[in-house]
Scaffold this active site. Sequence first.
Site, mmCIF file in Angstrom:
data_model
loop_
_atom_site.group_PDB
_atom_site.id
_atom_site.type_symbol
_atom_site.label_atom_id
_atom_site.label_comp_id
_atom_site.label_asym_id
_atom_site.label_seq_id
_atom_site.Cartn_x
_atom_site.Cartn_y
_atom_site.Cartn_z
ATOM 1 C CB CYS A 139 -0.921 0.000 1.224
ATOM 2 S SG CYS A 139 -1.832 1.545 1.434
ATOM 3 C CB CYS B 204 -5.571 2.312 4.773
ATOM 4 S SG CYS B 204 -4.113 2.929 3.935
#
Lengths: 231, 260, 291
Positions: free
Chosen positions: C241, C272
């Site tokens: 990511c 996240c």
Amino acid sequence: MDMVRVRGVGKSFKLHAQGGAEIAVVGGVDMTVAAGDAIALTGASGVGKSTLMRMIFGNYLCPEGKILVRHGACWVDVARADPRAIIDVRRETIGYISQFLRVIPRVPALEVVAEPIRMRGASEGEARERASELLTCLRIPETLWSLSPVTFSGGEQQRVNIARGFAVPYPILLLDEPTASLDKENRDTVIEMIDEARRGGTAIIGIFHDGNVRAAVCERACDLTQYRLAS
Amino acid sequence: MSDNHEPLLVVDGLSKRYGAQLGCRDVGFSLWPGEVVGVVGESGSGKTTLLNCISARLTPDVGVVRYRTRLGTLSDIYQMSEPERRMLIRTDWAFVHQNPRDGLRMKVSAGANVGERLMAVGGRHYGNIRGAADDWLSKVEIDTGRIDDLPATFSGGMQQRLQIARNLVTGPRLVFMDEPTGGLDVSVQARLLDLMRGLVGELGLAAVIVTHDLAVARLLSHRLMVMWRGEVVEQGLTDQVLDDPQHPYSQLLVSSVLQP
Amino acid sequence: MAETSGYNFAYLDEQTKRMIRRALLKAIAVPGYQVPFASREMPMPYGWGTGGIQVTASIVGRDDVLKVIDQGADDTTNAVSIRKFFKRTAGIETTTQTHEANIIQTRHRIPEEDLRADQIMVFQVPIPEPLRFLEPRETETRKMHALEEYGLMHVKLYEDISQHGHIATTYAYPVAVKQRYVMDPSPIPKFDNPKINRSPALMLFGAGREKRIYAVPPFTDVHSLDFEDFPFEIQTWQESCALCGATGSFLDEIVTDDAGGRMFVCSDTDFCEKRREAGHAGPALAAEGAV
């Protein structure tokens, strides 16, 4: 040992398309054939020779009388037997060489002859080997073995037919004009093959228009004229 | 062939009407393993009705159809539970339609068509399934390079052969065929008949073949049933029925065939 | 925000909720089996999550905390709309944090964070029938489920392998529930399929237009269909990511400019954010020096 006992057999055809006209062919036929016998059916054309032969094979129905055939250890009345029994009899006991080969497209000549051998349980290889022997014996060139008899001459087709008929040993053999389309050389070969079978104990019933062939093969004759029925 | 003495299929007193219209009446026969029975007749004779009734596709009004399952017992196919019947149709039986499109999945590849029945009974190994499909395609003389092609790209004869492969892959013991060569070119028919003859013999299949073509009947069947107006008017050995027909209709049928 | 007066709690009338709860109980009793239900007209069109909304409306209580995600994000239009809907009609507490919610309604993703036994997932389902594209007849597919005739499903997988060399289905990947019913887990990526297997959470599936409800009870065996020699595999990425550096989550590909620039970012926004709060940083943030 008796192999075939025909007793009081009669046959007539009813033609419904012609208003039910009945054509009586034969009546009261009596005949006995023993192992090693070779008997010729004689009489004028139309007297019923092929008809009788077909009845013995179960190809024609037999409405009167009995057709007893020794099948293995017992007697089977072909006139009354059910289809499965007749198929059994045809596979093991009665061979029939008709006048004409019924050709199936695409089936090679070798396979036509090998089929009855395989049906009795032989391997692919064994069947082909025996089929090759027979075709060679009857002078069919090897180049033709892988072709369907569709394009063969009448004589060649007949020889394939004969090879098929002799592919496996039958206790009873029915021959309907087996040498009709053959030249002298092949005729002699076939006569020898028939004789060999007879010496081996096969009971033979044959129809031969050629007097010489008849004489060479059969020691007895059964004239069907005596059983003829007035229409 | 040790269980050859017991019939595989026994049909008794089968009748089916479509309202006032008669489909078939009082049909009865038995079929043994390895035996092929032909049913001939013209359109409207009831032969297709009969075929559908004995293959569990159409419930008869009267009569019983019993099949000898692999367990050895004769079971009434209409008394079975639906899952049992469907399982039978998928494994032990095969049905070859006249139009191959009715018997194939046109939107999946040839390989998937042949492999489907295997997957339906639990086949879970892609390689093995594909291998079996490959095998069967060559048995029915379809170029194995076409295993991933859609049936829509095949000719009629090829589609029919694919249908046969699809049906035979699970080793059925009884095959029902409805005019299997109808609509095919003559040379294509010959090839198909040759194939069928070979497979029936090699695999010892029992079969019921409905056809209007006497030549097909003669070539493939051991026994023949002639149907007319819903009834079986004659039955017996194939060559006997065709060479020495007794019933007026059978005689008419046989004499009507053109000899080329 | 207070309830808008004139609506029953959570919009649906109580009888409808009872009907849906009965369907849910039936679905839980037969895991993976599609239960028909009398889907109501909802104030949004079909295709916008009416099935999921009806399920949530039937089970939500005044003390429940609701999270709504769409493609993993809490802030997309649909997720925001649905959350607002329940705020208005039920006045319940909502959250974007997975661990705070006890009902999570989702379109197309399962959160990365492990679920708990006191949580319920509600899935929005477009086409509940996994066999629909192979067999258009409803009469046939019902029989196939009833008689466990799933050969056709494997035909589809076979076709994939023959055409693409591998099973090409990447979302709405069919699963077998308790070795019995074949189920469409809704259009979640196949990446999420393993999360359903033996999850402590209750999974409920609602299809509004098709009028079907199905369920997977907690701790149920759920296996993705495959072949012995082509086993089921989940997606993997070479990238991590860009924001939080995670390597084991489902990544969305985001196009950043007209020159073909792209970055990969966690689809689960809550996951996240948590990672970034905890100090993790992916290549994009690290590059900006945001440590």
